[in-house]
Write an enzyme that holds these catalytic residues in place. Structure first.
Site, PDB file in Angstrom:
ATOM      1  CG  ASP A  32       2.617  -2.682   3.784  1.00  0.00           C
ATOM      2  OD1 ASP A  32       1.482  -2.373   3.406  1.00  0.00           O
ATOM      3  OD2 ASP A  32       2.939  -2.761   4.984  1.00  0.00           O
TER       4      ASP A  32
ATOM      5  CE  LYS B 196      -1.576  -1.223   0.542  1.00  0.00           C
ATOM      6  NZ  LYS B 196      -0.425  -1.550   1.391  1.00  0.00           N
ATOM      7  CG  HIS B 197      -5.449   2.359   1.760  1.00  0.00           C
ATOM      8  ND1 HIS B 197      -4.736   2.616   0.599  1.00  0.00           N
ATOM      9  CD2 HIS B 197      -4.529   1.979   2.686  1.00  0.00           C
ATOM     10  CE1 HIS B 197      -3.450   2.414   0.805  1.00  0.00           C
ATOM     11  NE2 HIS B 197      -3.280   2.017   2.059  1.00  0.00           N
TER      12      HIS B 197
ATOM     13  CG  HIS C 228       1.181   7.080   7.338  1.00  0.00           C
ATOM     14  ND1 HIS C 228       0.790   7.016   6.030  1.00  0.00           N
ATOM     15  CD2 HIS C 228       1.607   5.833   7.673  1.00  0.00           C
ATOM     16  CE1 HIS C 228       0.970   5.779   5.579  1.00  0.00           C
ATOM     17  NE2 HIS C 228       1.467   5.048   6.551  1.00  0.00           N
TER      18      HIS C 228
ATOM     19  CG  ASP D  33      -3.443   1.770   6.780  1.00  0.00           C
ATOM     20  OD1 ASP D  33      -2.370   1.178   7.004  1.00  0.00           O
ATOM     21  OD2 ASP D  33      -3.553   2.650   5.913  1.00  0.00           O
TER      22      ASP D  33
ATOM     23  NE  ARG E 228       1.173   2.998  -1.407  1.00  0.00           N
ATOM     24  CZ  ARG E 228       0.618   3.123  -0.211  1.00  0.00           C
ATOM     25  NH1 ARG E 228       0.401   4.336   0.301  1.00  0.00           N
ATOM     26  NH2 ARG E 228       0.256   2.055   0.466  1.00  0.00           N
TER      27      ARG E 228
ATOM     28  NE  ARG F 133       7.094  -1.912   4.206  1.00  0.00           N
ATOM     29  CZ  ARG F 133       6.792  -0.725   3.719  1.00  0.00           C
ATOM     30  NH1 ARG F 133       7.602  -0.139   2.839  1.00  0.00           N
ATOM     31  NH2 ARG F 133       5.694  -0.094   4.082  1.00  0.00           N
TER      32      ARG F 133
END
Length: 484
Positions: A71, A171-172, A184, A256, A141, A79
């Site tokens: 990601d 995404k998403h 999440h 996901d 984002r 990351r």
């Protein structure tokens, strides 16, 4: 009952696993030889870029066509740069600039960074239209709240990544931007007619399909009129009917993370979620970040059981494995290319900064950094102005626990610069800023998703549209506080 070797291999070919640490454990390498599609890298796998390049080379020796995903969105979700913050602004900043050539260039630079470290599948861009100011998981984002703008930049981002040989995963689907819950943690619901979805949330997905995106990621969100009681990830109407048949997508459908509560709790476990996702039309399943050998084997065993008991057609599993193999064949391995101009992201972030009011009379301030939490997607990544300051004093506080009087006393005669994220969301934050502004010249630097709220009495309101390292540098420069 032992798992049929053929079914086991097919099941493995549909999975993106993960592992802890900066080197691959033996089981993670062995599974690649046995058919596993690939691994997703998280911040815990990253020490520095040379180490990542060595790690991906090790995985590629096990199988040259391994998918190595990450990601790397730029902005708040990084990351590779999780220890410092991204050198690129995120989507909200790029959308604010609204220069599609810049967006394409930034994503090409991100892609070049990934290719140089051996990563060939970027789980980006986020193409959700962020229509909820208090969206806890999308926010900066997103390229913005306007579907046409998001669609333009989504297509440009895909083009930038893929022109340097890194597969993009938009995404998403079918759109997470109108949610006020985090998938999440729970199953969010977007209860709107399909006509609204088509007008508001789906145009960016049409744009990325037209741009040739290699992969699309499903959302663990419920849209009752489309998905019924379950998430889009488990919905044949969403994945096969809408994305495949209506929008004509022919690439790989990626889920996901199945460990997320929006999926796992809806299905009764990660293995059951895998079966339901495959049956709905998904091809490549992200297991999640907290993965070990036993979990992968349990998921594969459940997929095989699903074929045996009729929950999953064998032909559908074969189709998913073939699509994943096609994606892996397209994705180029790391080519060792040098990163592009490292100043690109910082220049882009400066173009995104917006200043309302006047910055005069704010020299030599006390900087008050308002500590904030982070989403699971972001993780703990440093943010703010501190790394960029020219020696200006900064104090970090929690707004709900801070004393305006104490801060004013510390500032003395100095003006105050308050730096925060989503400053509009908490009553304590709003009250603290307005109390400070009533007594001193105050500038607010908003590094989260901006809202219509503007605090009473502030001298200036600075919006960065993100909290990456590049955004922080841009804000410090605009305020005249950046180290030379």
């Amino acid at each position: 009952m032992a798992t049929d070797p053929g079914l086991r291999r097919l099941g493995l070919r549909t999975l993106l696993a993960a592992f802890p640490g900066t080197s691959a454990p033996d089981w993670a390498v062995a599974l690649l030889d046995e058919g596993l599609a690939g691994h997703t890298l998280f911040g815990t796998n990253v020490a520095d870029r040379d180490q990542v390049a060595g790690l991906t080379a090790e995985l590629r020796r096990a199988r040259p066509d391994v998918l190595i995903a990450i990601d790397e969105e730029g902005g708040d979700v990084t990351r590779l740069a999780h220890r410092t913050g991204s050198p690129y602004p995120g989507n909200a900043a790029l959308g604010a600039v609204d220069d599609v050539d810049l967006t394409r260039s930034v994503y090409a630079a991100i892609g070049t960074d990934l290719a140089a470290t051996g990563v060939n599948l970027n789980l980006a861009p986020t193409v959700d239209v962020n229509t909820a100011d208090d969206n806890p998981i999308i926010g900066t984002r997103s390229f913005g709240a306007d579907p046409a703008r998001v669609a333009r930049h989504a297509a440009a981002a895909v083009a930038g990544l893929q022109e340097v040989g890194v597969a993009a995963c938009a995404k998403h689907f079918p759109g997470h931007g109108a949610t006020v819950a985090d998938s999440h943690l729970e199953l969010p619901t977007v209860d709107v007619p399909l006509a609204v979805l088509r007008e508001r949330d789906l145009p960016p997905f049409a744009a990325v399909v037209a741009a040739g995106v290699q992969a699309v990621m499903t959302a663990h969100i419920r849209v009752p009129e489309l998905t019924g009681d379950g998430p889009a990830t488990f919905s044949p109407a969403a994945v096969t009917g809408l994305l495949r048949h209506e929008y004509g997508f022919r690439g790989a459908v990626v889920t996901d993370a199945l460990e997320m509560r929006g999926a796992a709790e809806s299905a009764g476990g990660i293995g059951q979620a895998a079966v339901r996702a495959l049956a709905a039309g998904a091809d490549l399943l992200c297991v999640g970040a907290d993965v070990d050998h036993a979990l992968v084997e349990a998921v594969v065993a459940e997929i095989a059981a699903g074929v045996r008991d009729g929950r999953l057609a064998a032909g559908r599993l074969e189709e998913a494995a073939e699509r994943t193999a096609t994606l892996a064949a397209w994705a180029k391995s790391g080519n060792g290319a040098a990163p592009l101009d490292t100043t690109l992201g910082y220049a882009a972030a400066r173009r995104a900064v917006r200043v309302e009011g006047s910055l005069t009379g704010l020299a030599g301030p006390l900087v008050v950094h308002l500590e904030s939490g982070h989403s699971i997607a972001e993780g703990r990544v440093p943010w703010g102005l501190l790394p960029h300051l020219d020696g200006t004093e900064q104090v970090s506080v929690v707004a709900a626990e801070a004393s305006a009087e104490a801060l004013l006393g510390r500032a003395g005669a100095r003006p105050i610069v308050v730096v925060g994220r989503h400053t509009h969301r908490a009553t304590a934050t709003r009250a603290l800023i307005e109390r400070l502004a009533a007594a001193r010249p105050v500038a607010v630097v908003e590094m989260g998703w901006p809202s219509a709220w503007r605090p009473v009495g502030v001298r200036a309101f600075v919006t960065t549209y993100g909290a990456s390292h590049a955004n922080g540098r841009a804000a410090a420069e605009v305020l005249g506080l950046a180290a030379r």
